[in-house]
Motif scaffolding. Structure first.
Motif, short mmCIF file in Angstrom:
data_model
loop_
_atom_site.label_atom_id
_atom_site.label_comp_id
_atom_site.label_asym_id
_atom_site.label_seq_id
_atom_site.Cartn_x
_atom_site.Cartn_y
_atom_site.Cartn_z
N VAL A 270 3.18 -0.71 3.10
CA VAL A 270 2.10 0.46 3.72
C VAL A 270 2.77 1.17 5.19
CG1 VAL A 270 0.43 0.98 4.57
CG2 VAL A 270 0.31 -0.94 2.98
N SER A 271 3.77 -0.22 5.92
CA SER A 271 4.20 0.83 6.90
C SER A 271 5.76 1.47 6.60
CB SER A 271 4.88 -0.50 7.65
OG SER A 271 4.01 -1.43 8.67
N VAL A 272 6.47 1.39 5.96
CA VAL A 272 6.93 2.43 4.77
C VAL A 272 6.79 3.52 4.91
CG1 VAL A 272 9.12 2.39 3.21
CG2 VAL A 272 9.01 0.39 4.76
N VAL A 273 5.50 3.53 3.27
CA VAL A 273 5.61 4.66 3.45
C VAL A 273 4.43 5.46 4.43
CG1 VAL A 273 2.75 5.70 1.16
CG2 VAL A 273 5.06 3.78 1.14
N GLY A 274 3.52 4.72 5.65
CA GLY A 274 2.99 5.35 5.96
C GLY A 274 4.20 6.52 7.41
N ILE A 275 4.68 5.92 8.02
CA ILE A 275 6.36 6.14 8.73
C ILE A 275 6.41 7.11 7.76
CG2 ILE A 275 8.42 5.98 9.40
CD1 ILE A 275 7.65 3.18 10.28
#
Length: 264
Positions: A161-166
């Motif tokens: 989620v962190s990677v996709v959100g960034i």
């Protein structure tokens, strides 16, 4: 509105009793995690199930969530004349707050409700009582693998989620707000630091544990019949959401006190 003091006292006693029972179940889960035999096969199966029902919703929620964070922070920072820090603020907001919360909500809503329904169905069919009669500990056999699976998947999903959100924040900032790709990427190291990533993972681990324990608690104590199982599932999701937001506040306050901001 006429409030009956007796009813209020009974409701308070019931709430406190539930809190105590949840803490007792948490203690049992922690103790029996290291008890042999360890249910490794059940852990693998439950981890696959939790990941299967959580990956796609988490990715789909992370994209607009990261975009909203980027748009909001980018607009505010532009008004302050600090456009060069848009990437850093977006990353901090996503990694520290958005990713763990989104992961926890998906885990609690999708996997937690399924766990509560499964254990509740077993309880009303008297399978839990039959296991106890046979000398099988239902906490060790059923609850521990499910809680550990939710913790494991929560940590892994938090990274995704962190990677996709960034990535979503980068896309919207560069294309819609006219940001510079190089400035967005270069600002990561301006304010962000490694503990920001660690606190996000710790939050996800804690949230997975809380969601698993509350779902298991409600599943082991449903009302009578299928209606009672449905009510237990609804209660587990609501209680988990309320608890997660409160714990997130406490962890964030402690983190900001213990870890100084970069450059401070």
């Amino acid at each position: 509105m006429n409030l009956n003091p007796t009813h209020l006292r009974a409701s308070l006693d019931s709430a406190l009793s539930q809190v105590g029972n949840i803490f007792a179940l948490s203690n049992d889960v922690l103790r029996k995690t290291f008890k042999r035999p360890f249910q490794s096969r059940e852990l693998i199966e439950q981890s696959w199930f939790v990941a299967n029902v959580s990956i796609l919703p988490s990715a789909l929620v992370a994209i607009p969530f990261g975009a909203v964070v980027a748009l909001q922070t980018g607009s505010l920072i532009k008004q302050l004349g600090a456009e060069s820090f848009t990437g850093a603020t977006s990353v901090l907001a996503t990694v520290q707050q958005a990713a763990p919360v989104v992961t926890a909500l998906i885990i609690a809503g999708a996997a937690g409700s399924a766990v509560a329904a499964d254990l509740g169905s077993r309880t009303i069919r008297e399978e839990i009582d039959a296991m106890e009669v046979l000398g099988i500990d239902p906490i060790q056999r059923l609850v521990v693998p499910r809680v550990l699976a939710m913790m494991l998947v929560a940590v892994l999903l938090n990274g995704m989620v962190s990677v996709v959100g960034i990535a979503g924040g980068y896309f919207y900032n560069v294309l819609l707000q006219g940001g510079t790709p190089g400035a967005y990427l270069a600002s990561f190291s301006a304010l962000a630091q490694l503990p920001d990533l660690w606190v996000g993972e710790i939050k996800a681990l804690m949230f997975g544990f809380i969601a698993g324990v509350i779902a298991a608690y409600k599943g082991l104590r449903p009302g009578r019949g299928p209606k009672g199982v449905g009510e237990a599932v609804n209660q587990s999701v609501v209680i988990t959401f309320m608890t997660l937001f409160f714990v997130n506040l406490i962890v964030t306050l402690v983190y900001l006190q213990l870890v100084p901001a970069k450059g401070a």
